[in-house]
Each structure stands twice: as structure tokens, then as C-alpha cells.
Enzyme design. Structure first.
Site, PDB file in Angstrom:
ATOM      1  CG  HIS A 115       2.741 -11.008   0.320  1.00  0.00           C
ATOM      2  ND1 HIS A 115       2.581 -12.005   1.333  1.00  0.00           N
ATOM      3  CD2 HIS A 115       4.585 -11.092   0.521  1.00  0.00           C
ATOM      4  CE1 HIS A 115       3.719 -12.904   1.315  1.00  0.00           C
ATOM      5  NE2 HIS A 115       4.498 -12.496   1.621  1.00  0.00           N
ATOM      6  CG  HIS A 141       0.475  -1.717  -0.614  1.00  0.00           C
ATOM      7  ND1 HIS A 141       1.667  -1.591  -0.231  1.00  0.00           N
ATOM      8  CD2 HIS A 141      -0.430  -2.389   0.756  1.00  0.00           C
ATOM      9  CE1 HIS A 141       1.733  -0.631   1.578  1.00  0.00           C
ATOM     10  NE2 HIS A 141       0.939  -1.445   2.111  1.00  0.00           N
ATOM     11  CG  HIS A 143      -3.075  -4.229   3.569  1.00  0.00           C
ATOM     12  ND1 HIS A 143      -2.621  -5.452   3.741  1.00  0.00           N
ATOM     13  CD2 HIS A 143      -2.879  -3.313   3.112  1.00  0.00           C
ATOM     14  CE1 HIS A 143      -1.697  -5.203   3.662  1.00  0.00           C
ATOM     15  NE2 HIS A 143      -1.381  -3.617   3.836  1.00  0.00           N
ATOM     16  CG  HIS A 160      -1.231   0.211   3.341  1.00  0.00           C
ATOM     17  ND1 HIS A 160      -0.952  -0.208   4.434  1.00  0.00           N
ATOM     18  CD2 HIS A 160      -2.121   1.717   4.531  1.00  0.00           C
ATOM     19  CE1 HIS A 160      -1.876  -0.379   5.182  1.00  0.00           C
ATOM     20  NE2 HIS A 160      -2.759   0.929   4.938  1.00  0.00           N
ATOM     21  CB  THR A 228       0.549  -3.251   8.521  1.00  0.00           C
ATOM     22  OG1 THR A 228       0.338  -3.430   7.180  1.00  0.00           O
ATOM     23  CG2 THR A 228       0.004  -2.307   9.278  1.00  0.00           C
ATOM     24  CB  THR A 229       4.398  -7.024   6.191  1.00  0.00           C
ATOM     25  OG1 THR A 229       4.984  -5.936   5.799  1.00  0.00           O
ATOM     26  CG2 THR A 229       2.539  -6.648   5.694  1.00  0.00           C
TER      27      THR A 229
END
Length: 280
Positions: A115, A141, A143, A160, A228-229
Site C-alpha cells: 500500500h 509513510h 501518499h 504522514h 485514511t484507510t
């Protein structure tokens, strides 16, 4: 002023695990048997997540709430993240204490969990202090493109930094990334980005100085949000820095070769306030 949150052990487990996954896409991840929440917390997300959600098609963000009853809040929640931050509608709250960063150069390893690329610290020695409460850095991590928007405008990427308190509360720093100069702080990590799903972390050869990643202007926006997941659990304290940092086109493109698009679209603000804390 941010409202005080109460967390329960099972909820916090869900929160930390999913936020650790809080970025993902492209690679098709084999569906595995679901382990117990406690076992998952022990292992966190250095292994591939067993959920079958993605960022596109019939398992994309629009359908997350339908994929599993545990994800219902993805559809029904009232405090979902990310959001579009409208500058004119933000509110200055003088009761908010200035955010304190206790970051020190630290060794990290990298995992590709299907992911996102996640950085895992070798030691728990980085923290932030939010309104008098300390939160330890659990992982970071990325995005692409950014998940949060400012006045309807997104950025090339978003970093993040996920922190957890002794009371199992989560505070996440969102740092926007735009195309510009090469980012030397992340250069060594970018040299060893794992392009495929990993079963073992890849060691970054040099310590990463997270304080060096932060912009000069540290004004932040604060709001109550969610992961957000999936499972999109709420009661996550979001701290979004207004000033973006830069990465070179080559660095951004290298990440996008691994994850072309791993962002959740912005969610309704509903009746939430977005507060401003200025710490120049």
C-alpha cells in the site's frame, strides 16, 4: 480547542495498524487469513495487509465501506480524513499550545506493504508534544498525490508521521510535498526504496534526521479526523503543516513508479472546526 479523546485498546489497535497501512496501492496483495488484532499489533505492518481494499476499481475508496462490516465508518463516519482545508474558514485558537518536536537522527528500515513505503524506526526515541501530551513516533509513510488539499489544491505527495501516546491515542502530522529541489534528508532512503512487497525490511544505511525535513514555517492546522484507510476509524488528531517541503522530480517519479496513486479523496468536513496554531 481540540476535544479530548478516549481510546479503547481494540480501537487503538485498529487505528495504529490501519494508519500504518495508510497508504497503498498498485501491487496486488494476496488475500490472507485475518489474524487476531493483538497479533497484528505485535507485527504491525511489516507484512502485507490481509485486507483486499485498494485505490481503484471495485475495491477502491468509493467501496471501502461495502467490503467489510468493520469498514462501515468509511461510509457512515462524520469525522473522516483527509479533508480540504479552506483557509478562510479556519479559526485561530489561542488555547492551542505550540507543537513541540523532540526529533533526533534515527536509524530506519523500509517496508513495502503493498500500500505504501513505510519507515520503521530502530528505536522509539522521537516524539512530539501536543497540548501537553507526548506522542512517540511509530512510523512514517507516503501518499501520492497528497491526500489533504488547501483551498481545493493538492500537492505532488504527502508524508504522514504517525505518533502514538501512552494512552493509545494517535496524532498524525501531515506534511505536503511539492516538486522542487532534491531532498537530501530522504536521499539515502530513496536509494533503497523497495519496489516490491517486502517480507523483511530494507535497512537505510544512514540515520534520518526528521527535524531536517520540517519546513521553516511550522504553522499547523489542527482538526479531529480519522485513518485514511480502512477501517477509517475516527478520533485521530491531525496536525497538518501549511508550508510544504520539496522533493525533486526524479525522487517523486521514483516513488510513483512503485505506487502510481495511493491517496484517498477528500471527505466532507461536516460540522468540524479546523484550528490554526502558529509556531514560527
Amino acid at each position: 480547542m481540540m476535544k479530548k479523546k478516549v481510546f479503547y485498546p481494540i480501537l487503538s489497535t485498529c487505528l495504529l495498524l490501519s494508519l500504518a497501512a495508510c497508504s497503498s496501492e498498485t501491487a496486488d496483495v494476496p488475500k490472507e487469513e485475518k489474524a487476531s488484532e493483538n497479533v497484528q499489533e505485535e507485527k504491525q505492518t511489516t507484512k502485507v495487509q490481509s485486507s483486499h481494499w485498494s485505490y481503484e476499481g471495485e475495491t477502491g475508496p468509493e467501496y471501502w465501506g461495502d467490503l467489510d462490516p468493520a469498514n462501515a465508518v468509511c461510509t457512515n463516519g462524520k469525522e473522516q480524513s483527509p479533508i480540504n482545508i479552506e483557509m478562510a474558514k479556519t479559526e485561530k485558537d489561542d488555547k492551542i499550545e505550540k507543537l513541540k518536536f523532540n526529533y533526533t537522527p534515527t536509524n530506519f528500515s523500509l517496508a513495502n506493504n503493498g500500500h505504501t513505503i513505510q519507515g520503521n524506526p530502530a528505536a522509539i526515541d522521537n516524539s512530539i508534544v501536543v497540548d501537553g501530551e507526548e506522542y512517540m513516533l511509530a512510523q512514517f509513510h507516503f501518499h501520492t498525490p497528497s491526500e489533504h488539499e488547501f483551498n481545493g489544491q493538492g500537492f505532488d505527495m504527502e508524508l504522514h508521521l504517525v505518533h502514538k501516546s501512552a494512552n493509545n491515542e494517535l496524532a498524525v502530522i501531515g506534511l505536503m510535498i511539492k516538486e522542487g529541489s532534491n531532498n537530501p534528508v530522504l536521499e539515502q532512503a530513496w536509494n533503497v526504496l523497495p519496489k516490491e512487497v517486502t517480507t523483511k525490511d530494507v535497512t537505510v544505511t544512514e540515520a534520518i534526521d526528521l527535524i531536517g525535513l520540517l519546513p521553516e514555517n511550522k504553522q499547523t492546522f489542527r482538526y479531529e479526523g480519522s485513518l485514511t484507510t480502512p477501517p477509517c476509524s475516527e478520533e485521530v488528531e491531525w496536525i497538518v503543516l501549511e508550508q510544504p517541503i520539496e522533493m525533486s522530480k526524479e525522487q517523486i517519479d521514483l516513488f510513483r513508479q512503485i505506487f502510481e496513486d495511493n491517496h484517498r479523496p477528500v471527505q466532507p468536513l461536516n460540522d468540524r472546526d479546523v484550528d490554526i496554531e502558529s509556531s514560527m
